[in-house]
Write a protein that holds these residues in place. Structure first.
Motif, mmCIF file in Angstrom:
data_model
loop_
_atom_site.group_PDB
_atom_site.id
_atom_site.type_symbol
_atom_site.label_atom_id
_atom_site.label_comp_id
_atom_site.label_asym_id
_atom_site.label_seq_id
_atom_site.Cartn_x
_atom_site.Cartn_y
_atom_site.Cartn_z
ATOM 1 N N UNK A 71 15.495 -4.916 -14.137
ATOM 2 C CA UNK A 71 15.679 -3.476 -13.953
ATOM 3 C C UNK A 71 15.676 -3.109 -12.471
ATOM 4 N N UNK A 72 14.796 -3.744 -11.692
ATOM 5 C CA UNK A 72 14.783 -3.502 -10.247
ATOM 6 C C UNK A 72 16.109 -3.928 -9.630
ATOM 7 N N UNK A 73 16.645 -5.057 -10.082
ATOM 8 C CA UNK A 73 17.955 -5.517 -9.609
ATOM 9 C C UNK A 73 19.028 -4.479 -9.915
ATOM 10 N N UNK A 74 19.010 -3.925 -11.122
ATOM 11 C CA UNK A 74 19.979 -2.884 -11.496
ATOM 12 C C UNK A 74 19.813 -1.647 -10.616
ATOM 13 N N UNK A 75 18.554 -1.266 -10.375
ATOM 14 C CA UNK A 75 18.289 -0.068 -9.571
ATOM 15 C C UNK A 75 18.773 -0.248 -8.136
ATOM 16 N N UNK A 76 18.528 -1.438 -7.565
ATOM 17 C CA UNK A 76 18.964 -1.723 -6.203
ATOM 18 C C UNK A 76 20.487 -1.829 -6.135
ATOM 19 N N UNK A 77 21.069 -2.473 -7.121
ATOM 20 C CA UNK A 77 22.521 -2.684 -7.144
ATOM 21 C C UNK A 77 23.284 -1.370 -7.287
ATOM 22 N N UNK A 78 22.847 -0.502 -8.203
ATOM 23 C CA UNK A 78 23.545 0.760 -8.443
ATOM 24 C C UNK A 78 23.201 1.806 -7.386
ATOM 25 N N UNK A 79 21.919 1.838 -6.983
ATOM 26 C CA UNK A 79 21.494 2.847 -6.019
ATOM 27 C C UNK A 79 21.641 4.257 -6.541
ATOM 28 N N UNK A 85 0.828 -1.211 0.000
ATOM 29 C CA UNK A 85 0.000 0.000 0.000
ATOM 30 C C UNK A 85 0.861 1.260 0.000
ATOM 31 N N UNK A 86 1.936 1.202 0.758
ATOM 32 C CA UNK A 86 2.837 2.355 0.822
ATOM 33 C C UNK A 86 3.501 2.610 -0.533
ATOM 34 N N UNK A 104 12.759 4.072 -7.742
ATOM 35 C CA UNK A 104 13.500 3.192 -6.826
ATOM 36 C C UNK A 104 14.875 3.762 -6.484
ATOM 37 N N UNK A 105 15.684 4.030 -7.504
ATOM 38 C CA UNK A 105 17.064 4.461 -7.251
ATOM 39 C C UNK A 105 17.144 5.752 -6.450
ATOM 40 N N UNK A 106 16.229 6.680 -6.702
ATOM 41 C CA UNK A 106 16.270 7.963 -5.997
ATOM 42 C C UNK A 106 16.109 7.798 -4.489
ATOM 43 N N UNK A 107 15.499 6.707 -4.069
ATOM 44 C CA UNK A 107 15.257 6.504 -2.637
ATOM 45 C C UNK A 107 16.525 6.147 -1.871
ATOM 46 N N UNK A 108 17.613 5.877 -2.583
ATOM 47 C CA UNK A 108 18.875 5.575 -1.921
ATOM 48 C C UNK A 108 19.637 6.850 -1.571
ATOM 49 N N UNK A 109 19.277 7.961 -2.216
ATOM 50 C CA UNK A 109 20.077 9.158 -2.034
ATOM 51 C C UNK A 109 19.351 10.265 -1.279
ATOM 52 N N UNK A 110 18.589 11.065 -1.997
ATOM 53 C CA UNK A 110 18.041 12.286 -1.415
ATOM 54 C C UNK A 110 17.112 12.037 -0.232
ATOM 55 N N UNK A 111 16.124 11.203 -0.395
ATOM 56 C CA UNK A 111 15.106 11.038 0.644
ATOM 57 C C UNK A 111 15.458 9.970 1.683
ATOM 58 N N UNK A 112 16.391 9.076 1.360
ATOM 59 C CA UNK A 112 16.781 7.972 2.254
ATOM 60 C C UNK A 112 15.583 7.130 2.679
ATOM 61 N N UNK A 113 14.616 6.997 1.781
ATOM 62 C CA UNK A 113 13.402 6.248 2.090
ATOM 63 C C UNK A 113 13.725 4.798 2.420
ATOM 64 N N UNK A 137 10.517 -5.494 1.533
ATOM 65 C CA UNK A 137 10.749 -4.203 0.868
ATOM 66 C C UNK A 137 11.020 -4.415 -0.607
ATOM 67 N N UNK A 138 11.887 -5.378 -0.904
ATOM 68 C CA UNK A 138 12.263 -5.647 -2.296
ATOM 69 C C UNK A 138 11.057 -6.114 -3.111
ATOM 70 N N UNK A 139 10.319 -7.078 -2.581
ATOM 71 C CA UNK A 139 9.187 -7.640 -3.314
ATOM 72 C C UNK A 139 8.108 -6.587 -3.545
ATOM 73 N N UNK A 140 7.820 -5.779 -2.535
ATOM 74 C CA UNK A 140 6.788 -4.755 -2.681
ATOM 75 C C UNK A 140 7.179 -3.714 -3.724
ATOM 76 N N UNK A 141 8.438 -3.328 -3.732
ATOM 77 C CA UNK A 141 8.899 -2.369 -4.741
ATOM 78 C C UNK A 141 8.829 -2.985 -6.134
#
Length: 255
Positions: free
Chosen positions: A166-174, A6-7, A80-89, A103-107
């Motif tokens: 693509x999600x794997x790439x986004x999580x891996x690179x951040x 939901x989030x 996805x990737x933006x959440x690793x930097x600015x917002x630290x979500x 977290x991974x599955x929901x994203x």
């Protein structure tokens, strides 16, 4: 998990990039289909012509990996990737006690939903609506509707594997920029392998991959064995990449 989904859905609905990409997809599909229906643009080698729905040939663009990756890679970068930097979500989610697997599955689930809306549902519905409004609705009969249902059903299965990648790439690179660049490079490599002569082993692997299936599922005539093979390739690819993705995310240091 339900609350996590939901989030993520809430964030997707509030994501400006998602709405911009959706608008571009709708507008581009409407324009391309209109140009085809007024005979300004003619696609001679479209698989949709063989299936009797040549007026929907603009869909060929949206089913080409090197094209739809521009939408999917961009969405992943800014969802996805933006959440690793600015917002630290993602850091906040981990610190709040949420399991990294959840977290991974929901994203993945919500991102994939957004990707399907942008690259499949929006262009397909736009094309069908235009076909009906511009007086070509007679092409939508039982046979052609069955083809569209079967083809896009199998296509979405392959897309599940691609969004997992693509999600794997986004999580891996951040990193949003790296996510887009790496996803584009990957699709270009697959495009080159498809067109250029390759060694037998590489060719065999490619012909049993989701990238080959992206075009193969749109063959007008597919035997039951081919459909089963396509389903297995899509599902197995998705499961394997998701398992790898979860393992990578569990070991990733989040600053």
């Amino acid at each position: 998990m339900i609350n996590q989904l939901r989030a993520e859905l809430y964030k997707l609905k509030r994501n400006k990039t998602f709405w911009v990409l959706l608008f571009i997809s709708l507008a581009l599909s409407a324009l391309l289909h209109y140009l085809i229906m007024i005979d300004w643009w003619y696609v001679s080698d479209s698989v949709f012509i063989d299936a009797g729905v040549g007026k929907l040939s603009a869909l060929s663009a949206f089913t080409t990996p090197i094209f739809f990756n521009l939408f999917i890679g961009t969405l992943a970068a800014f969802f996805i990737s933006m959440e690793f930097s600015q917002s630290s979500v993602i850091k906040n989610q981990v610190m709040s006690g949420s399991k990294r697997r959840d977290i991974y599955i929901s994203k993945y689930v919500i991102f994939t939903l957004g990707a399907i809306v942008i690259t499949v549902i929006a262009p397909l519905l736009t094309g069908i609506v235009e076909v009906i409004l511009l007086g070509h609705g007679d092409i939508l009969n039982g046979e052609t509707l069955l083809f569209l249902t079967r083809a896009f059903g199998l296509y979405v299965l392959q897309l599940l594997g691609y969004t997992a990648l693509v999600v794997l790439l986004a999580i891996w690179t951040g990193d949003s920029g790296k996510t887009i660049i790496f996803s584009i490079i990957f699709t270009i490599i697959m495009f080159v392998i498809e067109l250029a002569p390759t060694i037998p082993v590489v060719s065999t692997i490619y012909q049993n991959s989701i990238f080959y299936q992206f075009s193969d599922v749109f063959r007008f005539t597919m035997e039951s064995g081919d459909m089963v093979k396509s389903i297995l390739i899509g599902l197995i690819t998705t499961v394997i990449i998701m398992i790898i993705g979860i393992m990578v995310f569990r070991k990733k240091e989040i600053k």
